[in-house]
Design an enzyme around this catalytic site. Sequence first.
Site, PDB file in Angstrom:
ATOM      1  N   GLU A  98       0.827  -1.200   0.000  1.00  0.00           N
ATOM      2  CA  GLU A  98       0.000   0.000   0.000  1.00  0.00           C
ATOM      3  C   GLU A  98       0.862   1.250   0.000  1.00  0.00           C
ATOM      4  O   GLU A  98       1.987   1.247   0.502  1.00  0.00           O
ATOM      5  CB  GLU A  98      -0.896   0.037   1.252  1.00  0.00           C
ATOM      6  CG  GLU A  98      -1.807  -1.160   1.397  1.00  0.00           C
ATOM      7  CD  GLU A  98      -2.450  -1.233   2.776  1.00  0.00           C
ATOM      8  OE1 GLU A  98      -2.089  -0.413   3.649  1.00  0.00           O
ATOM      9  OE2 GLU A  98      -3.300  -2.106   2.987  1.00  0.00           O
ATOM     10  N   CYS A 146       3.255   8.246   1.653  1.00  0.00           N
ATOM     11  CA  CYS A 146       3.702   7.242   2.620  1.00  0.00           C
ATOM     12  C   CYS A 146       3.827   5.927   1.860  1.00  0.00           C
ATOM     13  O   CYS A 146       2.855   5.450   1.260  1.00  0.00           O
ATOM     14  CB  CYS A 146       2.675   7.125   3.748  1.00  0.00           C
ATOM     15  SG  CYS A 146       3.051   5.853   4.970  1.00  0.00           S
ATOM     16  N   CYS A 195       5.032  -7.483   7.232  1.00  0.00           N
ATOM     17  CA  CYS A 195       6.027  -7.036   8.210  1.00  0.00           C
ATOM     18  C   CYS A 195       6.273  -8.153   9.211  1.00  0.00           C
ATOM     19  O   CYS A 195       5.333  -8.846   9.621  1.00  0.00           O
ATOM     20  CB  CYS A 195       5.552  -5.773   8.928  1.00  0.00           C
ATOM     21  SG  CYS A 195       6.759  -5.081  10.088  1.00  0.00           S
ATOM     22  N   CYS A 199       4.137  -6.138  15.832  1.00  0.00           N
ATOM     23  CA  CYS A 199       3.544  -5.192  16.789  1.00  0.00           C
ATOM     24  C   CYS A 199       2.034  -5.434  16.840  1.00  0.00           C
ATOM     25  O   CYS A 199       1.376  -5.422  15.796  1.00  0.00           O
ATOM     26  CB  CYS A 199       3.845  -3.760  16.379  1.00  0.00           C
ATOM     27  SG  CYS A 199       5.617  -3.383  16.307  1.00  0.00           S
ATOM     28  N   CYS A 251      -0.783  -3.151  15.085  1.00  0.00           N
ATOM     29  CA  CYS A 251      -0.567  -2.813  13.676  1.00  0.00           C
ATOM     30  C   CYS A 251      -1.139  -3.907  12.788  1.00  0.00           C
ATOM     31  O   CYS A 251      -0.806  -5.085  12.940  1.00  0.00           O
ATOM     32  CB  CYS A 251       0.928  -2.642  13.417  1.00  0.00           C
ATOM     33  SG  CYS A 251       1.366  -2.432  11.678  1.00  0.00           S
ATOM     34  N   SER A 267       9.998   4.566  15.982  1.00  0.00           N
ATOM     35  CA  SER A 267       8.672   4.204  16.491  1.00  0.00           C
ATOM     36  C   SER A 267       8.834   3.625  17.896  1.00  0.00           C
ATOM     37  O   SER A 267       9.046   2.428  18.068  1.00  0.00           O
ATOM     38  CB  SER A 267       8.006   3.195  15.554  1.00  0.00           C
ATOM     39  OG  SER A 267       7.786   3.756  14.285  1.00  0.00           O
ATOM     40  N   CYS A 308      -1.726   1.505   8.261  1.00  0.00           N
ATOM     41  CA  CYS A 308      -0.862   0.612   7.496  1.00  0.00           C
ATOM     42  C   CYS A 308      -1.408  -0.808   7.515  1.00  0.00           C
ATOM     43  O   CYS A 308      -1.660  -1.376   8.572  1.00  0.00           O
ATOM     44  CB  CYS A 308       0.533   0.657   8.111  1.00  0.00           C
ATOM     45  SG  CYS A 308       1.657  -0.563   7.459  1.00  0.00           S
TER      46      CYS A 308
END
Length: 385
Positions: free
Chosen positions: A108, A127, A134, A138, A141, A245, A364
């Site tokens: 994305e 972005c 990923c 986390c 997310c 982050s 995200c």
Amino acid sequence: MTSSLPLVFAAPRRTPPPRHLADLAPDALRTAVTECDVPAFRADQLARQYYGRHVADVAAMSDLPAAAADKLGAALLPRLLTDVRTVTTDDAMTRKTLWRLHDGAQVESVLMRYPARTASRERVTVCISSQAGCGMACPFCATGQGGLTRNLSTAEIVDQVRAAARATADGVLGVPGRLSNVVFMGMGEPLANFARVRDAVRRLIDPVPRGLGLSRRSVTVSTVGLVPAIERLAAAELAVTLAVSLHAPDDELRDTLVPVNTRWPVAEVLAAADHYAAVTGRRYSIEYAMIRDVNDQPWRADLLGDLLRPRMAHVNLIPLNPTPGSAWDASPKRVEREFVRRLQERGVTVTVRDTRGQDIDGACGQLAANGGKAAKQGQRIVTST
């Protein structure tokens, strides 16, 4: 400290993307052009069209002879990104695209226009993603919960920016404009794909025809805190903005919110960021998602302020964009305001990120998690393939 990233962060092996001119440094591009039985000077023309005019279709490159264009297009300008779905909101000033890659993986990007009273102060930011999925896990997310599919190639990263620059110039955000900022805050952990992200950043900041010619200060690379890679980024002499982050000032909570903290705790992450600031002379950003009743307590604001007061850092508070079905929620505005007040009381500069795209699965990984479906009231589908 180790000098390389642990194998746990390696992406699964998949069919590599086709070679693209954005994968190649200038000398390698000239060699690739001559291998197509085309004169080397055509490499400069090709690069000026791609980086300078943001054109990826050789049919639109009027300065290339048809025979050369056909050869170079097939060899160096394969289609890397296919628009699966684009949705808009905020009066068409926020535009999120779900892209399908050559192997079916999805990523994305989000294009955002921030109007100002004068055109010279208007900001257009994209972005972008650096990985499909990923591996950082986390829990708040959407991308982290989906796991890692693979790293993106240098060209797959750069082409997201090229497409955003072309779309901006074409006026898709309401009026024709110029792309001004790039943030590596989409899908993936950029520094877990270090070499390709480093090379992509070089393409972004090098002048035309070697790159897109963006300002170093307008490019931000984020990380959850991969300490060895932060040190490598400092040594790369790119001097772009670093965003860490953090999301919690204490190891006990951060071990849960950002699992890589069990490998590199808060003190080590901040020390690496301090080193980056010392090498580059650039202040770094601390990204902090405000999560209701999790990390938004006044005492955590005090602790964060005490940690950052002596440092070249500022805090970017992010109102959490909840993912569907998640127990995590954004902090109330009164709690957010108190958090800001306590940081400022300790002399720490702080901004609150302008929330964009909540009605288009703007966080995200959300659009990919929804299978590209526009599911919420207020969003508009622009394209679908």
